[in-house]
Design an enzyme around this catalytic site. Structure first.
Site, mmCIF file in Angstrom:
data_model
loop_
_atom_site.group_PDB
_atom_site.id
_atom_site.type_symbol
_atom_site.label_atom_id
_atom_site.label_comp_id
_atom_site.label_asym_id
_atom_site.label_seq_id
_atom_site.Cartn_x
_atom_site.Cartn_y
_atom_site.Cartn_z
ATOM 1 N N GLN A 158 10.229 6.214 33.005
ATOM 2 C CA GLN A 158 9.933 7.515 33.609
ATOM 3 C C GLN A 158 11.098 8.499 33.477
ATOM 4 O O GLN A 158 10.894 9.703 33.522
ATOM 5 C CB GLN A 158 9.596 7.352 35.100
ATOM 6 C CG GLN A 158 8.271 6.666 35.361
ATOM 7 C CD GLN A 158 7.060 7.500 34.978
ATOM 8 O OE1 GLN A 158 7.081 8.730 34.978
ATOM 9 N NE2 GLN A 158 5.980 6.822 34.644
ATOM 10 N N SER B 263 9.473 4.404 26.662
ATOM 11 C CA SER B 263 8.157 4.399 26.033
ATOM 12 C C SER B 263 7.776 5.794 25.540
ATOM 13 O O SER B 263 7.990 6.778 26.251
ATOM 14 C CB SER B 263 7.134 3.909 27.062
ATOM 15 O OG SER B 263 5.832 4.039 26.551
ATOM 16 N N THR C 160 5.869 -5.584 10.803
ATOM 17 C CA THR C 160 6.061 -4.363 10.022
ATOM 18 C C THR C 160 6.172 -3.187 10.980
ATOM 19 O O THR C 160 5.373 -3.050 11.899
ATOM 20 C CB THR C 160 4.875 -4.172 9.053
ATOM 21 O OG1 THR C 160 4.823 -5.332 8.217
ATOM 22 C CG2 THR C 160 5.042 -2.924 8.198
ATOM 23 N N CYS D 67 -2.431 1.390 36.515
ATOM 24 C CA CYS D 67 -2.636 -0.036 36.284
ATOM 25 C C CYS D 67 -3.265 -0.721 37.490
ATOM 26 O O CYS D 67 -3.919 -1.740 37.359
ATOM 27 C CB CYS D 67 -1.307 -0.718 35.983
ATOM 28 S SG CYS D 67 -0.069 0.386 35.344
#
Ligand SMILES: *Cc1c(COP(=O)(O)O)cnc(C)c1O
Length: 393
Positions: free
Chosen positions: A180, A200, A238, A326
């Site tokens: 965050q 993220s 990859t 979530c």
């Protein structure tokens, strides 16, 4: 068509147009596998290096200390589980907090089933980790302290530098989930004594499914995803080249706009908080009043059910959240709101609104007017509220 007022930026953000634009050639033109020798693959490799440099620069880290992953959850799992494994001869104790994201908490529960002991630190009523409890929790066999930089529900920013100092004074590794905070507040891994840091892409206007783990040189953590030799043999698979390019661009953008963007968000956030607290009775703000993420407001409205509130806001084109995305779908109140001491019935009436740079004062006026109307309506249907009003006449 009704205007959409998107106030759920802690759940995910819109991918910025310039990020999408930067990514596109890596699907269509420069699609080569970065591990190959021909020049098509070389283009991909160059792009990955450039993104890694941008991200390292944003943290005051070295380029080779940034490892790309599939997002915040993977970075958190990797940091905890691989550190536990690598340092098990030193000890089996890990310290974290009661208010972490589930990517940390559920990793800790998994570790508990595999012989590790976890201390979950309490927080005060503002959601700030209790430093004296941290000091008391440290044991000779403590190998890792993991404390989130800023909380995804209530926005409280932790005293990270102090925690990092304490960890290093005791020779303990320090990980922070900065999903965050990265791109929202300045972070320097050396100043804050951070050994590992998770972030993220989709929380900072980058793409979903890409993130990174910063791992300080010298930290002995091994591969978590086994396979090829990518990411200096520490994370096989990859590379997600378009994702990495997008994350690099999102980072560049977030760093360049940070001051101006967050100054504006803080002003609007405080405007929203002031109006809601002043104009809607029996309301509280969750999280620290000032030491909080620039874009986060989190309220509890007594005698209101959070889910009903969200549905009625959605009918007006307003997107918010009652817990973290979530946990929505379960009826348990948020573990974060319980940790700051809210009783169940108050935690249930909570609303998180997280701003972005596009939100205006007019948008927030519209939100407050609707909140007032909807909360009045919901309370008028609540038998608890009726009793409360009778008693307090
Ligand atoms: C969103 C979030 C995560 C998970 O990140 P993903 O990229 O969605 O896996 C972890 N920690 C915090 C604090 C978050 O807000």
């Amino acid at each position: 068509m009704k205007k959409l007022i998107y106030l759920d930026n802690a759940a995910t953000t819109k991918t910025a147009p310039e990020v999408v634009e930067a990514m596109l050639p890596y699907f269509t033109e420069h699609y080569g596998n970065p591990s190959t020798v021909y020049s098509l693959g070389g283009e991909s490799k160059k792009a990955i290096t450039a993104a890694r440099e941008t991200i390292a620069g944003a943290l005051g880290a070295q380029t080779e200390e940034i490892y790309f992953t599939a997002g915040g959850s993977e970075s958190d799992n990797w940091a905890l589980k691989a550190t536990a494994e690598a340092y098990k001869s030193k000890g089996n104790h890990i310290i974290t907090t009661k208010i972490e994201h589930h990517a940390i908490l559920h990793s800790c529960e998994w570790l508990e089933k595999h012989g590790y002991e976890i201390t979950y630190l309490p927080v005060d009523e503002n959601g700030v980790v209790k430093i004296d409890e941290l000091k008391k929790a440290i044991r000779p066999e403590t190998i890792l302290i993991s404390v989130m930089f800023a909380n995804n529900e209530i926005g409280t920013i932790q005293p990270i530098r102090e925690i990092g100092e304490i960890a290093h004074e005791h020779g303990i590794l320090f990980h922070t989930d900065a999903v965050q905070a990265f791109g929202q507040v300045p972070i320097n891994v050396d100043e804050y004594h951070i050994d590992m840091l998770s972030a993220s892409g989709h929380k900072l206007n980058g793409p979903k499914g890409i993130g990174f783990l910063y791992i300080r040189k010298g930290v002995k953590i091994r591969s978590f995803v086994h396979g090829g030799a990518q990411e200096r043999k520490r994370r096989a698979g990859t590379e997600n080249v378009p994702g990495i390019v997008g994350l690099g661009k999102a980072t560049e953008r977030a760093m360049a706009t940070m001051k101006e963007r967050t100054d504006k968000e803080i002003e609007l956030r405080d405007y929203l908080i002031d109006r809601v607290l002043k104009e809607i009775p029996y309301t509280r703000l969750n999280g620290h009043r000032t030491t909080r993420l620039p874009n986060n407001a989190n309220f509890s409205f007594q005698f209101v059910e959070g889910e009903s509130l969200l549905i009625m806001l959605d009918m007006e084109g307003i997107c918010g959240s009652s817990g973290s995305a979530c946990t929505s779908g379960s009826l348990d109140p948020s573990h974060v709101l319980l940790a700051i001491g809210l009783p169940h019935e108050i935690a249930h009436g909570s609303l998180r609104l997280t701003l972005n740079e596009e939100i205006t004062k007019e948008d927030l006026d519209f939100v407050v007017e609707n909140l007032k109307r909807i909360i009045d309506r919901l309370r008028s249907m609540s038998p608890l509220y009726e009793d409360f009003v009778k008693k307090n006449k």
